[in-house]
Structures are given as structure tokens and as C-alpha cells.
Write an enzyme that holds these catalytic residues in place. Structure first.
Site, short mmCIF file in Angstrom:
data_model
loop_
_atom_site.label_atom_id
_atom_site.label_comp_id
_atom_site.label_asym_id
_atom_site.label_seq_id
_atom_site.Cartn_x
_atom_site.Cartn_y
_atom_site.Cartn_z
N GLU A 1 33.44 35.56 11.24
CA GLU A 1 33.77 36.55 12.27
C GLU A 1 35.23 36.97 12.12
O GLU A 1 36.05 36.25 11.52
CB GLU A 1 33.47 35.89 13.63
CG GLU A 1 33.71 36.68 14.88
CD GLU A 1 33.01 38.03 14.98
OE1 GLU A 1 33.20 38.86 14.08
OE2 GLU A 1 32.34 38.27 15.99
N ASP A 2 35.57 38.12 12.67
CA ASP A 2 36.97 38.56 12.62
C ASP A 2 37.82 37.88 13.68
O ASP A 2 38.91 37.40 13.41
CB ASP A 2 37.07 40.10 12.73
CG ASP A 2 36.34 40.69 13.95
OD1 ASP A 2 35.68 39.93 14.70
OD2 ASP A 2 36.43 41.91 14.14
N ASP B 1 37.05 36.08 20.89
CA ASP B 1 37.73 36.57 22.08
C ASP B 1 37.14 35.84 23.30
O ASP B 1 37.51 34.71 23.57
CB ASP B 1 37.52 38.08 22.11
CG ASP B 1 38.31 38.80 23.18
OD1 ASP B 1 39.47 38.46 23.40
OD2 ASP B 1 37.75 39.72 23.81
N THR B 2 36.18 36.42 24.00
CA THR B 2 35.54 35.69 25.11
C THR B 2 34.68 34.54 24.58
O THR B 2 34.41 33.59 25.31
CB THR B 2 34.62 36.62 25.93
OG1 THR B 2 33.54 37.04 25.11
CG2 THR B 2 35.38 37.81 26.47
N GLY B 3 34.22 34.65 23.35
CA GLY B 3 33.35 33.64 22.77
C GLY B 3 31.87 33.96 22.92
O GLY B 3 31.02 33.27 22.37
P1 IMP Z 1 33.72 38.08 21.98
O1 IMP Z 1 32.23 38.07 22.05
O2 IMP Z 1 34.35 38.46 23.28
O3 IMP Z 1 34.30 36.81 21.43
O4 IMP Z 1 34.08 39.32 21.12
C1 IMP Z 1 34.30 39.30 19.84
C2 IMP Z 1 34.37 40.73 19.32
O5 IMP Z 1 35.17 41.60 20.12
C3 IMP Z 1 35.04 40.67 17.98
O6 IMP Z 1 34.10 40.49 16.96
C4 IMP Z 1 35.70 42.01 17.90
O7 IMP Z 1 34.79 42.95 17.38
C5 IMP Z 1 36.02 42.39 19.31
N1 IMP Z 1 37.44 42.12 19.63
C6 IMP Z 1 37.93 41.19 20.47
N2 IMP Z 1 39.26 41.21 20.52
C7 IMP Z 1 39.66 42.17 19.65
C8 IMP Z 1 40.95 42.66 19.23
O8 IMP Z 1 42.03 42.21 19.65
N3 IMP Z 1 40.95 43.66 18.30
C9 IMP Z 1 39.78 44.17 17.79
N4 IMP Z 1 38.57 43.74 18.16
C10 IMP Z 1 38.50 42.75 19.08
MG MG Z 2 33.35 42.14 15.73
#
Ligand code: IMP
Ligand code: MG
Length: 181
Positions: A103-104, A107-109
């Protein structure tokens, strides 16, 4: 310049190309040691992970399969209906296989929490997570990151695969953006 890139200003370089590539080599070699004698399926989460995955696998001296998934995250607001929509599922059969999700950024997970369970439900031998970035201050559900590039503060990151409004994915370094004006 487009209307979109006009709106954002890039801050100073946070992680330079050489730093990212160096970290990818370390992680790739670590993975090769951890899975010695095994075959590993790398699953890149598109679009953000394309560059990091390509950098990592160059240093993994094992038999590997490479696959991709495309997912859309709905985020916490709609969590009751499921947080992740799978737009492109796996092409490989991962039953009985060792899988590393790439994954890149975590963030929230929500995304990885969901995908890890989804893959475990397919009878994989193991599922680990490799992320370029971690933004722990935003975490809502726990995620164990087995292989991590770098930790970042609560700022919006672009570059090295990460976008704002689909732009800047091609930057060969990582930085943050601020909205101008
Ligand atoms: P999560 O499910 O909230 O952990 O979201 C993860 C996804 O949100 C990542 O794969 C990114 O595509 C996007 N994302 C979260 N934070 C950033 C950021 O700072 N820059 C760009 N994309 C982000
Ligand atoms: Mg992403």
C-alpha cells in the site's frame, strides 16, 4: 499547469528519491530473508502503490507473483455499509499462498484492515502488510504494518504514487501539499 495543480503548492522535499530507494532495498532484502525458500504473492493496491511495489520487488530475490487490486475507500462516514469497494479483484488464486499487501499509505487503517480480512478469508497461508508510509495520528482501526518505509505527520502527502486529485503521482520524491490562497 491545470486548474487542479494551480490550486496546490508543493512543500519542500520530505523524502528524497535516494532515501526511498534505499529503504526499498532494505525492505526487499528483509522480505527475501523472512520468506527464504517460499513463494510470495505481492498484491499492489492501485493506484497509489504502483511505484513503491516496483521498487520493493527489485530487491526480493525469491520466486514472486505480482498481482493488483483496485479499491475505492468510502471512509469512516459510511462504515456501516462496508468501507471498501473492490473495483478490480485478484487475478491469481491465493489459496495456500504467502501474500504481502503493498500500500502507499496507512491513514485511518480502514482499507488495509478490510483487505487483510478479505484475503485471510480466501485461505491464504499468511498475509503481511508493506506500506510506504504510515500516518498513525489518523488511525481509527488497528493495522499491523510488517514492513514500513517511513512515518509521517498529519499532513497531505503527494508523490511516489500518492496523489491529490489524481495529480503528482509521478513525482520521484515524497512531499506534502498546501492549498494556495
Ligand atoms: P485508509 O483506509 O484511511 O487507511 O486510507 C488509505 C488510502 O487513503 C490510501 O491508500 C490513500 O489512497 C489515501 N490517502 C490517505 N492519506 C493520504 C495522503 O496524505 N495523500 C494521498 N492519499 C492519501
Ligand atoms: Mg490508495
Amino acid at each position: 499547469m491545470s486548474e487542479i495543480t494551480d490550486k496546490y503548492r508543493l512543500n519542500d522535499v520530505m523524502f528524497a528519491r535516494e532515501q526511498i530507494e534505499g529503504r526499498a532495498v532494505e525492505i526487499g532484502r528483509q522480505i527475501a530473508r523472512d520468506y527464504e525458500g517460499e513463494e510470495v504473492v505481492f498484491i499492489g493496491i492501485l493506484r497509489g502503490a504502483f511505484m513503491w511495489l516496483s521498487e520493493i520487488v527489485k530487491s526480493v530475490d525469491l520466486e514472486v507473483l505480482i498481482d493488483f487490486m483496485v479499491v475505492s475507500s468510502y471512509g469512516a462516514a459510511t462504515k456501516a455499509s462496508g468501507v471498501v469497494r473492490i473495483d478490480k479483484d485478484l487475478s491469481e488464486d491465493v489459496e495456500g499462498k504467502h501474500v504481502i499487501l503493498v500500500e502507499d499509505i496507512v491513514d485511518t487503517g480502514m482499507t488495509l484492515n478490510y483487505l487483510k480480512e478479505y484475503l485471510e478469508g480466501k485461505g491464504t497461508a499468511s498475509v503481511r502488510i508493506c506500506s510506504l508510509l504510515d500516518k498513525p495520528s489518523r488511525r481509527e482501526v488497528p493495522v499491523d504494518i510488517d514492513y514500513l518505509g517511513f512515518t509521517v505527520d498529519n499532513v497531505f502527502i503527494v508523490g511516489y504514487g500518492l496523489d491529490v486529485a489524481q495529480r503528482y503521482r509521478n513525482l520521484p520524491y515524497i512531499t506534502s501539499v498546501r492549498v494556495d490562497g
